[in-house]
Design a protein around this motif. Sequence first.
Motif, PDB file in Angstrom:
ATOM      1  N   ARG A 194      12.993  10.578   3.985  1.00  0.00           N
ATOM      2  CA  ARG A 194      11.833   9.697   3.741  1.00  0.00           C
ATOM      3  C   ARG A 194      10.657  10.093   4.622  1.00  0.00           C
ATOM      4  NH1 ARG A 194      16.059   6.065   3.557  1.00  0.00           N
ATOM      5  NH2 ARG A 194      15.628   5.142   5.608  1.00  0.00           N
ATOM      6  N   ARG A 195      10.956  10.605   5.812  1.00  0.00           N
ATOM      7  CA  ARG A 195       9.889  11.036   6.718  1.00  0.00           C
ATOM      8  C   ARG A 195       9.042  12.149   6.093  1.00  0.00           C
ATOM      9  NH1 ARG A 195       9.300  10.130  12.044  1.00  0.00           N
ATOM     10  NH2 ARG A 195      11.400   9.232  12.129  1.00  0.00           N
ATOM     11  N   ASN A 196       9.624  12.906   5.204  1.00  0.00           N
ATOM     12  CA  ASN A 196       8.921  14.024   4.565  1.00  0.00           C
ATOM     13  C   ASN A 196       8.254  13.657   3.246  1.00  0.00           C
ATOM     14  OD1 ASN A 196       9.653  15.891   6.597  1.00  0.00           O
ATOM     15  ND2 ASN A 196      11.669  16.186   5.650  1.00  0.00           N
ATOM     16  N   LEU A 197       8.355  12.384   2.857  1.00  0.00           N
ATOM     17  CA  LEU A 197       7.748  11.963   1.597  1.00  0.00           C
ATOM     18  C   LEU A 197       6.235  11.810   1.751  1.00  0.00           C
ATOM     19  CD1 LEU A 197      10.226   9.216   0.309  1.00  0.00           C
ATOM     20  CD2 LEU A 197       9.879  11.508  -0.638  1.00  0.00           C
ATOM     21  N   THR A 239       0.833  -1.205   0.000  1.00  0.00           N
ATOM     22  CA  THR A 239       0.000   0.000   0.000  1.00  0.00           C
ATOM     23  C   THR A 239       0.866   1.254   0.000  1.00  0.00           C
ATOM     24  OG1 THR A 239      -0.226  -0.156   2.425  1.00  0.00           O
ATOM     25  CG2 THR A 239      -1.991  -1.096   1.095  1.00  0.00           C
ATOM     26  N   SER A 240       2.027   1.204   0.659  1.00  0.00           N
ATOM     27  CA  SER A 240       2.946   2.348   0.631  1.00  0.00           C
ATOM     28  C   SER A 240       3.440   2.606  -0.789  1.00  0.00           C
ATOM     29  CB  SER A 240       4.141   2.101   1.557  1.00  0.00           C
ATOM     30  OG  SER A 240       3.737   2.056   2.908  1.00  0.00           O
ATOM     31  N   ILE A 241       3.751   1.555  -1.522  1.00  0.00           N
ATOM     32  CA  ILE A 241       4.173   1.706  -2.911  1.00  0.00           C
ATOM     33  C   ILE A 241       3.077   2.401  -3.713  1.00  0.00           C
ATOM     34  CG2 ILE A 241       4.607   0.431  -5.063  1.00  0.00           C
ATOM     35  CD1 ILE A 241       6.145  -1.625  -3.364  1.00  0.00           C
ATOM     36  N   GLY A 242       1.844   1.981  -3.500  1.00  0.00           N
ATOM     37  CA  GLY A 242       0.726   2.601  -4.213  1.00  0.00           C
ATOM     38  C   GLY A 242       0.620   4.087  -3.942  1.00  0.00           C
ATOM     39  N   HIS A 243       0.712   4.468  -2.673  1.00  0.00           N
ATOM     40  CA  HIS A 243       0.608   5.888  -2.318  1.00  0.00           C
ATOM     41  C   HIS A 243       1.788   6.692  -2.864  1.00  0.00           C
ATOM     42  CE1 HIS A 243      -2.960   5.512   0.074  1.00  0.00           C
ATOM     43  NE2 HIS A 243      -2.415   4.655   0.904  1.00  0.00           N
ATOM     44  N   LEU A 244       2.990   6.120  -2.811  1.00  0.00           N
ATOM     45  CA  LEU A 244       4.166   6.824  -3.318  1.00  0.00           C
ATOM     46  C   LEU A 244       4.096   7.012  -4.832  1.00  0.00           C
ATOM     47  CD1 LEU A 244       6.893   5.079  -1.131  1.00  0.00           C
ATOM     48  CD2 LEU A 244       6.314   7.511  -1.059  1.00  0.00           C
ATOM     49  N   VAL A 245       3.627   5.989  -5.537  1.00  0.00           N
ATOM     50  CA  VAL A 245       3.505   6.100  -6.997  1.00  0.00           C
ATOM     51  C   VAL A 245       2.407   7.089  -7.365  1.00  0.00           C
ATOM     52  CG1 VAL A 245       2.884   4.849  -9.112  1.00  0.00           C
ATOM     53  CG2 VAL A 245       4.489   3.838  -7.488  1.00  0.00           C
ATOM     54  N   LYS A 246       1.330   7.093  -6.607  1.00  0.00           N
ATOM     55  CA  LYS A 246       0.277   8.092  -6.850  1.00  0.00           C
ATOM     56  C   LYS A 246       0.839   9.500  -6.727  1.00  0.00           C
ATOM     57  CE  LYS A 246      -4.428   6.600  -6.390  1.00  0.00           C
ATOM     58  NZ  LYS A 246      -5.738   6.933  -5.823  1.00  0.00           N
ATOM     59  N   HIS A 305      -6.712   0.904  -3.288  1.00  0.00           N
ATOM     60  CA  HIS A 305      -7.258  -0.439  -3.497  1.00  0.00           C
ATOM     61  C   HIS A 305      -7.574  -0.644  -4.980  1.00  0.00           C
ATOM     62  CE1 HIS A 305      -9.089  -4.214  -2.499  1.00  0.00           C
ATOM     63  NE2 HIS A 305     -10.203  -3.867  -3.120  1.00  0.00           N
ATOM     64  N   GLY A 306      -7.021  -1.703  -5.565  1.00  0.00           N
ATOM     65  CA  GLY A 306      -7.229  -1.980  -6.976  1.00  0.00           C
ATOM     66  C   GLY A 306      -6.293  -1.215  -7.900  1.00  0.00           C
ATOM     67  N   TYR A 307      -5.438  -0.377  -7.333  1.00  0.00           N
ATOM     68  CA  TYR A 307      -4.527   0.467  -8.117  1.00  0.00           C
ATOM     69  C   TYR A 307      -3.473  -0.408  -8.800  1.00  0.00           C
ATOM     70  CZ  TYR A 307      -2.034   4.919  -8.951  1.00  0.00           C
ATOM     71  OH  TYR A 307      -1.454   6.023  -9.513  1.00  0.00           O
ATOM     72  N   GLU A 308      -3.081  -0.039 -10.005  1.00  0.00           N
ATOM     73  CA  GLU A 308      -2.074  -0.785 -10.750  1.00  0.00           C
ATOM     74  C   GLU A 308      -0.783   0.022 -10.872  1.00  0.00           C
ATOM     75  OE1 GLU A 308      -3.451  -2.307 -14.470  1.00  0.00           O
ATOM     76  OE2 GLU A 308      -4.980  -3.577 -13.537  1.00  0.00           O
ATOM     77  N   VAL A 309       0.328  -0.645 -10.602  1.00  0.00           N
ATOM     78  CA  VAL A 309       1.647  -0.017 -10.665  1.00  0.00           C
ATOM     79  C   VAL A 309       2.523  -0.844 -11.598  1.00  0.00           C
ATOM     80  CG1 VAL A 309       3.695   0.642  -9.346  1.00  0.00           C
ATOM     81  CG2 VAL A 309       1.428   0.872  -8.315  1.00  0.00           C
ATOM     82  N   ARG A 310       3.204  -0.192 -12.508  1.00  0.00           N
ATOM     83  CA  ARG A 310       4.114  -0.894 -13.426  1.00  0.00           C
ATOM     84  C   ARG A 310       5.460  -1.141 -12.751  1.00  0.00           C
ATOM     85  NH1 ARG A 310       1.716   3.101 -16.435  1.00  0.00           N
ATOM     86  NH2 ARG A 310       3.558   4.450 -16.232  1.00  0.00           N
ATOM     87  N   ARG A 311       6.111  -2.217 -13.148  1.00  0.00           N
ATOM     88  CA  ARG A 311       7.423  -2.516 -12.552  1.00  0.00           C
ATOM     89  C   ARG A 311       8.414  -1.394 -12.837  1.00  0.00           C
ATOM     90  NH1 ARG A 311      12.158  -5.979 -14.192  1.00  0.00           N
ATOM     91  NH2 ARG A 311      13.452  -5.833 -12.344  1.00  0.00           N
ATOM     92  N   SER A 312       8.336  -0.772 -13.988  1.00  0.00           N
ATOM     93  CA  SER A 312       9.248   0.323 -14.311  1.00  0.00           C
ATOM     94  C   SER A 312       9.116   1.459 -13.307  1.00  0.00           C
ATOM     95  CB  SER A 312       8.986   0.837 -15.729  1.00  0.00           C
ATOM     96  OG  SER A 312       7.646   1.295 -15.867  1.00  0.00           O
ATOM     97  N   GLU A 313       7.908   1.686 -12.781  1.00  0.00           N
ATOM     98  CA  GLU A 313       7.700   2.725 -11.771  1.00  0.00           C
ATOM     99  C   GLU A 313       8.312   2.311 -10.440  1.00  0.00           C
ATOM    100  OE1 GLU A 313       3.600   4.941 -12.792  1.00  0.00           O
ATOM    101  OE2 GLU A 313       3.397   2.777 -12.601  1.00  0.00           O
ATOM    102  N   ILE A 314       8.240   1.023 -10.126  1.00  0.00           N
ATOM    103  CA  ILE A 314       8.840   0.517  -8.892  1.00  0.00           C
ATOM    104  C   ILE A 314      10.361   0.656  -8.955  1.00  0.00           C
ATOM    105  CG2 ILE A 314       9.257  -1.602  -7.558  1.00  0.00           C
ATOM    106  CD1 ILE A 314       6.329  -2.353  -8.176  1.00  0.00           C
TER     107      ILE A 314
END
Length: 206
Positions: free
Chosen positions: A148-151, A106-113, A124-133
């Motif tokens: 990171r605390r400020n991200l 879920t952290s990955i989802g929020h960071l990519v958003k 929930h249901g969000y899609e992330v590409r490996r290239s973004e990871i």
Amino acid sequence: ITGEEEALLAVLSAQQNFNLSNNRYALLDIGGGSAEIVTAMRRLLENVYSLDLGTVRMAEEFITSDPVSADQYRKLKNHIKKQLRIKVNEEGFAPAWIIGSGGTITSIGHLVKTMRGEKYDSVHGYEVRRSEIVHLLAMLVRTTGKERRNLAGLSPDRIDLIIPGIVLVNQVMKHLGANVLRINERGIREGLIIRSLENQRIGTNK
């Protein structure tokens, strides 16, 4: 509960939330002490793997400086690759996607958003590409804990765990040949509810 039980609970939740017909897919649930991987076709489970690759376990073992040193990052990545190579034999599996659950996911989802400049709400249901990871990981390994605390999108309890977690996600996707991560915010907790309701239904029908 055991790692295998956690994996099956994650499967119950995924089956409740995603259309899994006509697709080969994998599930990845990441906890503090272990990570579980399930490979499946439609609603038929093929293999369940429980690995000692939890984020807390890896952070304590491999990350001792701030920011993470190149040597620590290399050892962490090589450790994950070795465990996957030894324990997860899925040559030619090629899933359509990986459904992920747990705090790292879920952290990955929020960071990519945030990276995409999208509204910060449910992933929930969000899609992330490996290239973004891969891009996100390259950015995170250069940051200090304070940075990171400020991200935006990263909760305080994930500051020290997000790097081992995202290295794991990237390596699992690479190992299985998956390019898309689909996020299940509900995961094991919902799986427990579903199983409880099913057990109550069975008990009522006896």
